[in-house]
Design a protein around this motif. Sequence first.
Motif, PDB file in Angstrom:
ATOM      1  N   ALA A  83      -3.807  -7.642  -0.527  1.00 18.53           N
ATOM      2  CA  ALA A  83      -2.537  -7.082  -0.999  1.00 18.53           C
ATOM      3  C   ALA A  83      -1.582  -8.129  -1.554  1.00 18.53           C
ATOM      4  O   ALA A  83      -0.670  -7.793  -2.316  1.00 18.53           O
ATOM      5  CB  ALA A  83      -1.855  -6.329   0.144  1.00 18.53           C
ATOM      6  N   TYR A 128       0.819  -1.220   0.000  1.00 22.09           N
ATOM      7  CA  TYR A 128       0.000   0.000   0.000  1.00 22.09           C
ATOM      8  C   TYR A 128       0.852   1.270   0.000  1.00 22.09           C
ATOM      9  O   TYR A 128       0.509   2.252  -0.662  1.00 22.09           O
ATOM     10  CB  TYR A 128      -0.949  -0.001   1.194  1.00 22.09           C
ATOM     11  CG  TYR A 128      -2.161  -0.874   0.974  1.00 22.09           C
ATOM     12  CD1 TYR A 128      -3.228  -0.418   0.221  1.00 22.09           C
ATOM     13  CD2 TYR A 128      -2.227  -2.160   1.501  1.00 22.09           C
ATOM     14  CE1 TYR A 128      -4.345  -1.225  -0.001  1.00 22.09           C
ATOM     15  CE2 TYR A 128      -3.334  -2.964   1.287  1.00 22.09           C
ATOM     16  CZ  TYR A 128      -4.393  -2.490   0.535  1.00 22.09           C
ATOM     17  OH  TYR A 128      -5.481  -3.288   0.299  1.00 22.09           O
ATOM     18  N   LEU A 181      -2.027   3.920  -0.410  1.00 22.95           N
ATOM     19  CA  LEU A 181      -2.457   4.373   0.913  1.00 22.95           C
ATOM     20  C   LEU A 181      -2.729   5.871   0.932  1.00 22.95           C
ATOM     21  O   LEU A 181      -3.745   6.330   1.477  1.00 22.95           O
ATOM     22  CB  LEU A 181      -1.402   4.011   1.957  1.00 22.95           C
ATOM     23  CG  LEU A 181      -1.710   4.444   3.394  1.00 22.95           C
ATOM     24  CD1 LEU A 181      -2.922   3.689   3.910  1.00 22.95           C
ATOM     25  CD2 LEU A 181      -0.518   4.207   4.295  1.00 22.95           C
TER      26      LEU A 181
END
Length: 426
Positions: free
Chosen positions: A217, A119, A125
């Motif tokens: 992820a 991320y 993110l």
Amino acid sequence: MTRTDRQPAPISRPADAPRVTRRRVFYIPGYDPIHPRRYRELYRKEGADQAGISGYEVTLSARASRPGARYGWSVAGRIEGGEVAAEIDVLVWSDIVRASMSHTIAATYLQLVRTAWAYIGSGALFRLMRLRKGPIIAALYPVGFLILQAAIALGAGYMLARAVVAIAGVAVLPGALGALLGALTGAGAAYAILRWFKARDGRFYAYYLMHDYAYAARYGGANPPPLEARMAEFADEIAEALTQDVDEVLVVGHSSGAHLGVSILADLIRAGRVPPGGPALAFLSLGQVVPMVSFLPGAHRLRADLAFLSTARALTWVDVTAPGDGCAFALCDPVAVSGVAPPRRRWPLVLSAAFTQTLSPARWRTLRWKFFRLHFQYLCAFDRPGQYDYFRITAGPQTLAQRFEGRAPSASRIVAPVNKFTSIAP
């Protein structure tokens, strides 16, 4: 940030459209390792509560087991002057969830590093932070708390090791032996503390959430092969229901089950498996976390499916979230924010469950800080019910399209295309 856009109105239905008497419902849970009976009991309890509040009847009964059949139950609804028989099936992938969970402490911390890199290294993110702070805090919580656990364990282990070395010195043990004894004692204490935290994760949810985010992820937003195979099975079951004598086939995707529903239905429609003149097909996404996946670089399939489903005429898609749900991307149009909205898109119709309005002040005070319970509120009773009512939708006499016909999308929905990765092909 842009919060409104021009979106075509939902498909209009004739005023004399037939009412629903038979419905098939397929519920796709989120990342949940627990047996689906929890959803049956939740429906039983909350349905009875909502029926008492709203003045209708919802009766749940066991269904005769059939070889190979999905876990589910039958519902009889007497709502809005109609009588409806609904069959609810849970599309189970809890076994895949359990298999994905690391059973060792070391493996979980390795997941932490890999997920943080996925991320942070991709920049996802920081772009997600531009949407909603709540789900980002929820995502950072397991990282922070697991690091805190490690710091406590290492700190306590270090102090105990030093104490043991000091005691060993007083006992005139050789320096090397004392140091080894101290190191072993400190390491054992640190491990015991980490085990203590892990054993109580039913209260902390740090390991559980870490596994959840790590699952998305691990492949950069792509679905692992076992999940793709299971989704194909789900599509087959929904396609079969579309050939049955029912009035509506309703697919409900909650949390991460929402993005699975997007891909399953996109596959179904692309393949021409929605028969013309058959049951109405509807998709209800609840508490969705689509951006957590679609913002990752490898989520080509999901982004393509979002773009395709947003223009589909074969179904009605209503997306319901609430700003009070800190675990969802509340009022974020999953197609638009992912940066794949085509010019003439139709879906989803983004609506708010408005917890602060549909729950009484006393009830809201009770639930406000119970973040995981609030994430399931969409499946529960409201003591000040508004237009959204899960039990009217699943056991009432209107299709999803009829129930929300002419309804404008939430004025505060977020449609800014902040995703960096918008490719729909590898």
